[in-house]
Write a protein that holds these residues in place. Sequence first.
Motif, PDB file in Angstrom:
ATOM      1  N   MET A   1       0.846  -1.204   0.000  1.00 14.15           N
ATOM      2  CA  MET A   1       0.000   0.000   0.000  1.00 14.15           C
ATOM      3  C   MET A   1       0.875   1.244   0.000  1.00 14.15           C
ATOM      4  O   MET A   1       1.799   1.373   0.764  1.00 14.15           O
ATOM      5  N   LYS A   2       0.539   2.168  -0.897  1.00 10.08           N
ATOM      6  CA  LYS A   2       1.401   3.347  -1.047  1.00 10.08           C
ATOM      7  C   LYS A   2       0.671   4.659  -0.754  1.00 10.08           C
ATOM      8  O   LYS A   2       1.271   5.669  -0.445  1.00 10.08           O
ATOM      9  N   LYS A   3      -0.653   4.645  -0.917  1.00  8.75           N
ATOM     10  CA  LYS A   3      -1.371   5.912  -0.825  1.00  8.75           C
ATOM     11  C   LYS A   3      -2.726   5.704  -0.151  1.00  8.75           C
ATOM     12  O   LYS A   3      -3.472   4.789  -0.522  1.00  8.75           O
ATOM     13  N   ILE A   4      -3.022   6.580   0.815  1.00 13.42           N
ATOM     14  CA  ILE A   4      -4.326   6.493   1.477  1.00 13.42           C
ATOM     15  C   ILE A   4      -5.011   7.862   1.427  1.00 13.42           C
ATOM     16  O   ILE A   4      -4.362   8.900   1.224  1.00 13.42           O
ATOM     17  N   ALA A   5      -6.341   7.827   1.606  1.00 14.67           N
ATOM     18  CA  ALA A   5      -7.108   9.077   1.641  1.00 14.67           C
ATOM     19  C   ALA A   5      -7.939   9.093   2.910  1.00 14.67           C
ATOM     20  O   ALA A   5      -8.286   8.033   3.456  1.00 14.67           O
ATOM     21  N   VAL A   6      -8.261  10.302   3.365  1.00 15.15           N
ATOM     22  CA  VAL A   6      -9.081  10.433   4.577  1.00 15.15           C
ATOM     23  C   VAL A   6     -10.116  11.523   4.340  1.00 15.15           C
ATOM     24  O   VAL A   6      -9.865  12.498   3.622  1.00 15.15           O
ATOM     25  N   LEU A   7     -11.285  11.342   4.949  1.00 12.56           N
ATOM     26  CA  LEU A   7     -12.291  12.407   4.933  1.00 12.56           C
ATOM     27  C   LEU A   7     -13.050  12.379   6.249  1.00 12.56           C
ATOM     28  O   LEU A   7     -13.094  11.355   6.945  1.00 12.56           O
ATOM     29  N   THR A   8     -13.630  13.531   6.600  1.00  8.25           N
ATOM     30  CA  THR A   8     -14.499  13.622   7.779  1.00  8.25           C
ATOM     31  C   THR A   8     -15.904  13.927   7.281  1.00  8.25           C
ATOM     32  O   THR A   8     -16.087  14.786   6.419  1.00  8.25           O
ATOM     33  N   SER A   9     -16.886  13.224   7.825  1.00  8.71           N
ATOM     34  CA  SER A   9     -18.241  13.310   7.261  1.00  8.71           C
ATOM     35  C   SER A   9     -19.283  13.356   8.369  1.00  8.71           C
ATOM     36  O   SER A   9     -19.070  12.853   9.475  1.00  8.71           O
ATOM     37  N   GLY A  10     -20.420  13.995   8.071  1.00  7.97           N
ATOM     38  CA  GLY A  10     -21.494  14.122   9.065  1.00  7.97           C
ATOM     39  C   GLY A  10     -21.198  15.254  10.032  1.00  7.97           C
ATOM     40  O   GLY A  10     -20.375  16.132   9.743  1.00  7.97           O
ATOM     41  N   GLY A  11     -21.867  15.259  11.165  1.00 13.22           N
ATOM     42  CA  GLY A  11     -21.642  16.318  12.164  1.00 13.22           C
ATOM     43  C   GLY A  11     -20.203  16.301  12.639  1.00 13.22           C
ATOM     44  O   GLY A  11     -19.606  15.231  12.779  1.00 13.22           O
ATOM     45  N   ASP A  12     -19.628  17.469  12.840  1.00 10.50           N
ATOM     46  CA  ASP A  12     -18.249  17.489  13.340  1.00 10.50           C
ATOM     47  C   ASP A  12     -18.239  16.992  14.785  1.00 10.50           C
ATOM     48  O   ASP A  12     -19.197  17.181  15.529  1.00 10.50           O
ATOM     49  N   ALA A  13     -17.160  16.352  15.164  1.00 13.76           N
ATOM     50  CA  ALA A  13     -17.036  15.813  16.522  1.00 13.76           C
ATOM     51  C   ALA A  13     -15.656  16.181  17.058  1.00 13.76           C
ATOM     52  O   ALA A  13     -14.667  16.049  16.315  1.00 13.76           O
ATOM     53  N   PRO A  14     -15.591  16.630  18.319  1.00 10.66           N
ATOM     54  CA  PRO A  14     -14.274  16.936  18.882  1.00 10.66           C
ATOM     55  C   PRO A  14     -13.392  15.692  18.813  1.00 10.66           C
ATOM     56  O   PRO A  14     -13.848  14.600  19.132  1.00 10.66           O
ATOM     57  N   GLY A  15     -12.173  15.867  18.396  1.00  9.02           N
ATOM     58  CA  GLY A  15     -11.270  14.718  18.271  1.00  9.02           C
ATOM     59  C   GLY A  15     -11.047  14.324  16.820  1.00  9.02           C
ATOM     60  O   GLY A  15     -10.142  13.547  16.512  1.00  9.02           O
ATOM     61  N   MET A  16     -11.873  14.864  15.918  1.00 12.03           N
ATOM     62  CA  MET A  16     -11.647  14.524  14.500  1.00 12.03           C
ATOM     63  C   MET A  16     -10.267  14.990  14.057  1.00 12.03           C
ATOM     64  O   MET A  16      -9.559  14.279  13.334  1.00 12.03           O
ATOM     65  N   ASN A  17      -9.869  16.182  14.485  1.00 15.63           N
ATOM     66  CA  ASN A  17      -8.544  16.680  14.108  1.00 15.63           C
ATOM     67  C   ASN A  17      -7.432  15.809  14.693  1.00 15.63           C
ATOM     68  O   ASN A  17      -6.427  15.541  14.023  1.00 15.63           O
ATOM     69  N   ALA A  18      -7.622  15.405  15.938  1.00 15.70           N
ATOM     70  CA  ALA A  18      -6.602  14.540  16.562  1.00 15.70           C
ATOM     71  C   ALA A  18      -6.483  13.238  15.782  1.00 15.70           C
ATOM     72  O   ALA A  18      -5.382  12.684  15.620  1.00 15.70           O
ATOM     73  N   CYS A  19      -7.619  12.780  15.276  1.00 10.93           N
ATOM     74  CA  CYS A  19      -7.637  11.535  14.507  1.00 10.93           C
ATOM     75  C   CYS A  19      -6.912  11.723  13.165  1.00 10.93           C
ATOM     76  O   CYS A  19      -6.098  10.871  12.765  1.00 10.93           O
ATOM     77  N   ILE A  20      -7.190  12.843  12.510  1.00 13.97           N
ATOM     78  CA  ILE A  20      -6.501  13.135  11.231  1.00 13.97           C
ATOM     79  C   ILE A  20      -4.985  13.198  11.475  1.00 13.97           C
ATOM     80  O   ILE A  20      -4.176  12.665  10.712  1.00 13.97           O
ATOM     81  N   ARG A  21      -4.628  13.863  12.565  1.00 16.55           N
ATOM     82  CA  ARG A  21      -3.207  14.005  12.908  1.00 16.55           C
ATOM     83  C   ARG A  21      -2.543  12.632  13.054  1.00 16.55           C
ATOM     84  O   ARG A  21      -1.457  12.377  12.505  1.00 16.55           O
ATOM     85  N   SER A  22      -3.217  11.751  13.781  1.00 17.69           N
ATOM     86  CA  SER A  22      -2.644  10.410  13.992  1.00 17.69           C
ATOM     87  C   SER A  22      -2.474   9.672  12.677  1.00 17.69           C
ATOM     88  O   SER A  22      -1.461   8.985  12.450  1.00 17.69           O
ATOM     89  N   ILE A  23      -3.465   9.812  11.813  1.00 23.78           N
ATOM     90  CA  ILE A  23      -3.393   9.120  10.508  1.00 23.78           C
ATOM     91  C   ILE A  23      -2.185   9.639   9.724  1.00 23.78           C
ATOM     92  O   ILE A  23      -1.393   8.861   9.182  1.00 23.78           O
ATOM     93  N   VAL A  24      -2.044  10.957   9.681  1.00 29.67           N
ATOM     94  CA  VAL A  24      -0.963  11.555   8.869  1.00 29.67           C
ATOM     95  C   VAL A  24       0.413  11.190   9.439  1.00 29.67           C
ATOM     96  O   VAL A  24       1.331  10.817   8.693  1.00 29.67           O
ATOM     97  N   LEU A  25       0.540  11.256  10.756  1.00 31.14           N
ATOM     98  CA  LEU A  25       1.849  10.950  11.354  1.00 31.14           C
ATOM     99  C   LEU A  25       2.190   9.465  11.223  1.00 31.14           C
ATOM    100  O   LEU A  25       3.344   9.102  10.957  1.00 31.14           O
ATOM    101  N   THR A  26       1.172   8.635  11.381  1.00 37.70           N
ATOM    102  CA  THR A  26       1.420   7.185  11.241  1.00 37.70           C
ATOM    103  C   THR A  26       1.778   6.852   9.789  1.00 37.70           C
ATOM    104  O   THR A  26       2.712   6.083   9.518  1.00 37.70           O
ATOM    105  N   ALA A  27       1.031   7.465   8.859  1.00 41.91           N
ATOM    106  CA  ALA A  27       1.317   7.215   7.439  1.00 41.91           C
ATOM    107  C   ALA A  27       2.729   7.676   7.099  1.00 41.91           C
ATOM    108  O   ALA A  27       3.454   7.004   6.357  1.00 41.91           O
ATOM    109  N   ASP A  28       3.118   8.815   7.653  1.00 44.69           N
ATOM    110  CA  ASP A  28       4.463   9.335   7.394  1.00 44.69           C
ATOM    111  C   ASP A  28       5.518   8.328   7.880  1.00 44.69           C
ATOM    112  O   ASP A  28       6.500   8.053   7.188  1.00 44.69           O
TER     113      ASP A  28
END
Length: 243
Positions: free
Chosen positions: A1-28
């Motif tokens: 696997m070389k490339k992933i995508a992420v999106l946030t959908s529906g009502g915003d929820a606190p912690g979505m940004n923290a989740c995006i951050r984890s995905i990006v840092l882990t992918a890196d």
Amino acid sequence: MKKIAVLTSGGDAPGMNACIRSIVLTADHYELEVIGYKDGYNGLIDQEFKLLVPANVTNIIQRGGTILKSGRCDDFHTEESGRAAAKNLQDLNVDALLVIGGNGSFRGAHHLCKYYKGQVIGLPGTIDNDISGTDATIGYYTAIETALDPIDKVRDTADAFERIFLIEVMGRHAGFIALNAAVASAVDRVVVPEACNDIDLEVDNIIEHLHAVYSQQGISSYIVVMSENLLPGGGNVAGENAH
Ligand SMILES: Nc1ncnc2c1ncn2[C@@H]1O[C@H](COP(=O)(O)OP(=O)(O)OP(=O)(O)O)[C@@H](O)[C@H]1O
Ligand SMILES: O=P(O)(O)OC[C@H]1O[C@](O)(CO)[C@@H](O)[C@@H]1O
């Protein structure tokens, strides 16, 4: 696997940004490329995305909302949109899509699986906590805390002015926030959608209980917590009708 995508959908929820951050840092760490789609499934259909690198997620762990923006997308229910989304992912050689959202967003993810050959992974992110198999969704505990603050403050005024308060909290189809905020703040009554078949009857029961509490205990304030949207027209209209 070389490339992933992420999106946030529906009502915003606190912690979505923290989740995006984890995905990006882990992918890196694993040397995967990450793209973020804008506005939930809207961005996926419109092929609106940006590359996400660690610099994009610096200092967002504590921020509410979502740097990718969120959205509801009625169009995504159609086969045409499902196919268009799958094509967009395939055109960019995306191996997996990560969807951060609630039960509706998960249904959307399931819909996409019919057309997209890559992996689709759901991350439960909703203040409503209404995703089966998940003890606490991302954002749920923060939502309870957020609801508790005004309830506690209203209690002071209810007591000082000897008033009745009806507080509506979020959770249109799920009563987890109402129930747990009500228990934690020890209010007099809670009404949740799962246990309310007839709102008129519920209001009658509340009035009966209120009279009983007043006459038996002499308590002069009373607080009801209710999930939003149960009362047609909202709390103000119901209050007027109750008079
Ligand atoms: N059956 C479905 N098929 C395809 N897409 C769907 C389906 N149900 C929902 N979606 C997509 O998911 C989006 C978000 O769903 P919804 O508005 O129910 O929010 P949610 O993810 O449940 O989050 P929350 O309840 O916290 O707002 C919808 O706007 C739509 O784009
Ligand atoms: O007003 P909208 O956009 O339909 O969102 C309200 C719904 O979204 C939620 O806030 C979930 O995020 C529910 O609690 C509520 O039922």
